[in-house]
Design an enzyme around this catalytic site. Sequence first.
Site: not given
Ligand code: NAD
Length: 311
Positions: A56, A119
């Site tokens: 990230y 990952h």
């Molecule tokens: P998510 O679905 O959590 O969406 C995040 C987005 O939504 C960001 O732009 C954030 O600013 C926005 N957001 C959060 N709260 C909000 C609100 N109340 N109103 C409006 N917008 C809002 O997607 P993500 O961040 O990709 O997934 C969550 C976490 O999971 C990642 O940050 C990561 O730590 C993990 N993840 C891991 C993998 C992997 O290991 N392959 C893949 C995807 C996600």
Amino acid sequence: MDYRLLGRTGLQLSAIGFGGSPLGNEFGAVDPEQSRLAVRCALDVGINFFDVSPYYGRTLAETRLGEALEGNRHRAVLATKCGRYDVQSFDFSAARVRSSVDESLLRLKTDYLDLLAAHDVEFGDREQIINETLPAMRELKSQGKVRHIGVSGLPLRMLAYIVERSDVDYVLSYCHYNLITRDLDRWLTPLLKTKGVGLINASPLHMRLLTQAGPPPWHPAPETLRRVASQVVALCQSWGADPTAVALRFCLDHPYAASALVGMSSALEVQDNLKSLNTPVDLSLLDEINRLIAPVSDLTWASGRPQNSDV
Ligand code: NAD
């Protein structure tokens, strides 16, 4: 805040987890002070689970999280990953696992990780993950650098393949259980339950597809899914409900996932997401959403090596 057990790890994770990818500017540039305040606010409201990766922001998110957690490391269940370093840069070798963890520990300003996941395993060779990557991670566990090990990725069948054949403590799955996609419980959850393997359900907002701002330019969802997502957002709004809150609440109701892991980049988003804890989803609205999403509820996209993909 509610806390839930992650499989047999003994760890209690906050029901809302803090996803660290936005700290690496993955969804657009974030001011460093704003990201520090987001982490501090999360701690203040009882969020203890923080997930990040060297991928990230190509190490930026780890650096920012390490700085923001300084002095409060003991309050966090800290998760990072190894194996993915750039859009097309992967290395699941044992040597890289070891060096990667040492580098992450420095950036995160700590001497142990609560959770370490390989990952996006679908970009690797599945036999290497089972016979080399995970054993190297297990070795770090025996040295005390890591407390629990897992895998993350998109294709559910490959995650299940690995869980069946190895000894992992948890799986991080994303974009397979949320308001518009529901195939997680068909392909993975029963196996995890049987083996006592923990489950983290990431991307409850479908990487912003389920927000008013809409998806980032790199969002990989097919057009059909995007269209249904915007219909779901509009439907929630027509009911006077905040689509983001409905989406997060829906994930909080999953009976086995320890945490709904949502990416956050400001204290405002942290505060906003807290509201979901006390706002049940209107069941009549959910019925309408379920009707809308029925034709796409198991729609995903290709990810990783063709032989590892679900598509
Ligand atoms: P998510 O679905 O959590 O969406 C995040 C987005 O939504 C960001 O732009 C954030 O600013 C926005 N957001 C959060 N709260 C909000 C609100 N109340 N109103 C409006 N917008 C809002 O997607 P993500 O961040 O990709 O997934 C969550 C976490 O999971 C990642 O940050 C990561 O730590 C993990 N993840 C891991 C993998 C992997 O290991 N392959 C893949 C995807 C996600």
